[in-house]
Design an enzyme around this catalytic site. Structure first.
Site, short mmCIF file in Angstrom:
data_model
loop_
_atom_site.label_atom_id
_atom_site.label_comp_id
_atom_site.label_asym_id
_atom_site.label_seq_id
_atom_site.Cartn_x
_atom_site.Cartn_y
_atom_site.Cartn_z
N LYS A 247 0.84 -1.21 0.00
CA LYS A 247 0.00 0.00 0.00
C LYS A 247 0.87 1.26 0.00
CE LYS A 247 -1.80 1.71 3.98
NZ LYS A 247 -1.49 3.15 4.11
N ASN A 248 1.87 1.29 0.87
CA ASN A 248 2.64 2.52 1.03
C ASN A 248 3.59 2.78 -0.14
OD1 ASN A 248 1.27 2.93 3.35
ND2 ASN A 248 3.00 2.54 4.74
N ARG B 234 -4.96 10.55 4.22
CA ARG B 234 -3.68 11.18 4.54
C ARG B 234 -2.65 11.01 3.39
NH1 ARG B 234 -0.34 14.31 7.85
NH2 ARG B 234 1.69 13.68 7.18
N CYS C 68 -5.83 12.31 12.03
CA CYS C 68 -5.68 10.86 12.14
C CYS C 68 -5.56 10.52 13.61
CB CYS C 68 -4.42 10.48 11.38
SG CYS C 68 -4.07 8.76 11.40
N ARG D 30 -0.40 14.75 12.77
CA ARG D 30 0.42 14.39 11.61
C ARG D 30 0.64 15.64 10.76
NH1 ARG D 30 -1.23 8.48 9.54
NH2 ARG D 30 0.74 8.70 8.45
N PRO D 31 1.61 16.46 11.21
CA PRO D 31 1.85 17.71 10.49
C PRO D 31 2.44 17.46 9.10
CG PRO D 31 3.56 17.34 12.15
CD PRO D 31 2.56 16.23 12.30
N ILE D 32 2.39 18.48 8.25
CA ILE D 32 3.03 18.37 6.93
C ILE D 32 4.04 19.50 6.73
CG2 ILE D 32 1.22 17.07 5.72
CD1 ILE D 32 0.40 19.88 4.56
N ASP D 33 4.51 20.05 7.86
CA ASP D 33 5.45 21.18 7.77
C ASP D 33 6.70 20.83 6.94
OD1 ASP D 33 5.79 19.43 10.07
OD2 ASP D 33 7.49 20.67 10.64
N LEU D 34 7.18 19.58 7.06
CA LEU D 34 8.41 19.22 6.34
C LEU D 34 8.15 19.13 4.83
CD1 LEU D 34 9.70 16.53 8.85
CD2 LEU D 34 10.71 18.79 8.48
N ASP E 37 4.23 0.61 12.03
CA ASP E 37 3.04 -0.04 11.47
C ASP E 37 2.90 -1.51 11.90
OD1 ASP E 37 2.37 2.30 10.25
OD2 ASP E 37 2.87 1.69 8.22
N ILE F 261 7.71 7.04 16.76
CA ILE F 261 7.30 7.73 15.52
C ILE F 261 6.01 8.51 15.73
CG2 ILE F 261 6.81 7.45 13.04
CD1 ILE F 261 9.63 6.51 13.75
N ARG G 245 -8.84 -0.44 4.22
CA ARG G 245 -7.98 0.59 3.64
C ARG G 245 -6.62 0.01 3.26
NH1 ARG G 245 -6.14 4.28 7.54
NH2 ARG G 245 -4.71 4.62 5.85
C1 UD1 Z 1 4.09 6.86 6.25
C2 UD1 Z 1 3.21 5.66 6.06
C3 UD1 Z 1 2.64 5.19 7.41
C4 UD1 Z 1 3.76 4.98 8.42
C5 UD1 Z 1 4.65 6.20 8.50
C6 UD1 Z 1 5.86 6.00 9.38
C7 UD1 Z 1 2.29 5.98 3.83
C8 UD1 Z 1 1.08 6.20 2.99
N1 UD1 Z 1 2.11 6.01 5.17
O1 UD1 Z 1 3.27 7.94 6.71
O2 UD1 Z 1 1.95 3.96 7.17
O3 UD1 Z 1 3.19 4.73 9.68
O4 UD1 Z 1 5.13 6.57 7.18
O5 UD1 Z 1 6.62 4.94 8.94
O6 UD1 Z 1 3.37 5.73 3.33
N2 UD1 Z 1 6.28 14.58 10.57
C9 UD1 Z 1 6.49 15.92 10.85
N3 UD1 Z 1 6.32 16.81 9.83
C10 UD1 Z 1 5.98 16.44 8.56
C11 UD1 Z 1 5.78 15.06 8.31
C12 UD1 Z 1 5.93 14.16 9.33
O7 UD1 Z 1 6.80 16.30 11.97
O8 UD1 Z 1 5.86 17.29 7.68
C13 UD1 Z 1 6.43 13.59 11.67
C14 UD1 Z 1 5.17 12.78 11.93
O9 UD1 Z 1 4.30 13.45 12.81
C15 UD1 Z 1 5.75 11.51 12.53
C16 UD1 Z 1 7.06 11.35 11.78
O10 UD1 Z 1 7.38 12.64 11.25
O11 UD1 Z 1 6.04 11.73 13.90
C17 UD1 Z 1 7.04 10.34 10.66
O12 UD1 Z 1 5.93 10.61 9.82
P1 UD1 Z 1 5.98 10.32 8.25
O13 UD1 Z 1 7.17 9.48 7.93
O14 UD1 Z 1 5.85 11.59 7.51
O15 UD1 Z 1 4.65 9.47 8.03
P2 UD1 Z 1 3.84 9.42 6.69
O16 UD1 Z 1 4.78 9.57 5.54
O17 UD1 Z 1 2.67 10.32 6.76
#
Ligand code: UD1
Length: 420
Positions: free
Chosen positions: A22-23, A91, A115, A120-124, A306, A328, A398
């Site tokens: 899936k991922n 997401r 979620c 689950r921020p997207i700042d990065l 996961d 995580i 899902r």
């Molecule tokens: C992906 C996987 C999810 C898995 C996760 C961690 C998909 C579709 N989903 O989610 O199944 O559980 O990786 O292995 O591939 N973070 C920030 N800022 C950001 C983005 C992330 O602080 O902009 C933090 C998150 O809150 C979390 C950590 O970074 O604590 C890792 O998250 P991330 O690797 O981004 O998870 P996803 O890519 O959303």
């Protein structure tokens, strides 16, 4: 709404084949937006998240055809605005941002929904896009990202909890069509990122270092349509392995990639589970005695978050004290209270769950809160005495292809019922 009715106490026996990841497939489907050429993706799992992504691509103007486990996408012409409600619901849909920006220098997508497994921020993701020269405004729930030119840059993507998987995917997908060289530092090393890089490279992208913390991308002018087979789902394979051990069964897992599963297989062995490789297959059975273990979730190649919930079930069945530390997603312990209904003794101390294992589990009605928590409840139900009803299994659909059918073929007494 569907729920699963499980009569526990039956050891799993037989053979199972792992589906596509899936991922990996979600970002690869998004990457098809980078070209007007035809992309053919094989070994695509039949999941509601995949159907969602197909709808999102269609809403952007792409032609999408699904034929069994093959998805064909042709994004001849695109509009930059994604369907607000579709994107908000999943997401993983955030990974259309990079390809839209790369292809047409403009993307307007809704902020992805919240979620239960933690903030689950997207700042990065946004930082990476800004570093490439994108102007981003957030208004009325939309991210509006525009760039006159995308220019290669040095981008650091390390966050509080380490690298970001989809953030790395997103920046990589924007950078392949940027001008000049982009270096991503503290990139995610997950096999799904490597599979995406492989897909992009076949399209004509120039990417070096995927699978390591430094990825270097040299922008190209355009990309072509390609064919690709998605890697097998290491999380699904781990889930079946744990289910076999938890039910005291023995199964043969076909189509998995053990080289993507070192941390999980190692912990299972520490826990007293016997794992044998036979050709390309994995044979998993519980050893004579389960042993308590400690698990800390980490970015790849560490133990995956996961698989944390599923592993908790095995630990709950193991006499002695085990500890899970979640590094995580800090709130990813929603399954604990539901597992308690089945008799598991787990307490939360900050980022850790203390598992006092060895209490017999007995069936109860439980409610799934997220995808992997649902898998944990199903495993617990199969290991428990009596009947367990797992409701809200749309979470399970899902991310696990036909999980009830696959488990039933291994002997589980599991039935999907329509619950009022
Ligand atoms: C992906 C996987 C999810 C898995 C996760 C961690 C998909 C579709 N989903 O989610 O199944 O559980 O990786 O292995 O591939 N973070 C920030 N800022 C950001 C983005 C992330 O602080 O902009 C933090 C998150 O809150 C979390 C950590 O970074 O604590 C890792 O998250 P991330 O690797 O981004 O998870 P996803 O890519 O959303």
């Amino acid at each position: 709404m569907d729920s699963l009715l499980i009569k526990g106490g039956v050891p799993l026996h037989g053979e199972v084949t792992i589906s596509g990841a899936k991922n990996a497939v979600l970002p690869i489907m998004a990457a098809t937006l980078l070209t007007s050429g035809k992309c053919v993706i094989r070994r695509v799992p039949d999941l509601s998240d995949v159907r969602f992504m197909a709808q999102i691509l269609k809403s952007l103007g792409a032609e999408v055809k699904v034929d069994g486990d093959t998805v064909t996408v042709r994004a001849a012409k695109l509009n930059p605005i994604g369907d607000y409600d579709l994107i908000r619901k999943m997401r993983g849909s955030i990974c259309i941002l990079g390809p839209l920006l790369g292809r047409q220098r403009h993307a307007k997508v809704s902020l992805p929904g919240g979620c239960v497994i933690g903030t689950r921020p997207i700042d990065l993701h946004l930082k990476g896009m800004r570093d490439l020269g994108t102007k981003i405004t957030i208004e009325s729930g939309y991210i509006d990202a525009k760039a006159k030119r995308l220019i290669g840059a040095d981008i650091f993507l390390g966050g509080r909890a380490g690298p970001t998987v989809l953030g790395t995917a997103n920046v990589m997908m924007a950078a392949v069509l940027a001008e000049g060289v982009t270096t991503i530092e503290s990139a995610a090393c997950e096999p799904e990122v490597v599979d995406l890089a492989f897909f992009l490279s076949k399209m004509g992208a120039k990417i070096v270092g995927a699978g390591s913390p430094t990825i270097t991308i040299t922008g190209v002018k355009d990309l072509a349509g390609v064919e690709h087979e998605v890697i097998p789902d290491r999380i699904e394979a781990a889930t079946f392995a744990i289910a076999a051990a938890a039910t005291n069964g023995e199964i043969t897992i076909h189509g998995a990639r053990p080289d993507h599963m070192h941390a999980v297989l190692d912990k299972l062995k520490d826990a007293g589970v016997k794992i044998e490789r036979k050709g390309l297959a994995l044979i998993v059975k519980r050893g004579s005695r389960l042993k308590p273990i400690d698990v800390t979730t980490l970015p790849y190649s560490g133990f995956p978050t996961d698989v944390q919930a599923q592993m908790m079930v095995l630990m709950a069945l193991t006499p002695g004290l085990g500890i899970i530390t979640e590094r995580i997603f800090e709130s990813r312990f929603m399954h604990v209270s539901e597992l308690a209904r089945l008799g598991a003794d787990v307490s939360i101390e900050g980022p850790s769950a203390i598992v006092k294992g060895g209490h017999p589990l007995s069936g109860a009605p439980v409610m799934a809160s997220d995808l992997r928590a649902s898998a944990a409840l199903v495993i617990a139900g199969m290991a428990a005495k009596g009947t367990t009803q797992v409701s809200r299994i749309y979470h399970l659909d899902r991310g696990y292809e036909k999980i009830d059918q696959k488990l039933a073929s291994l002997g589980a007494r599991i039935q999907r019922v329509d619950q009022e």
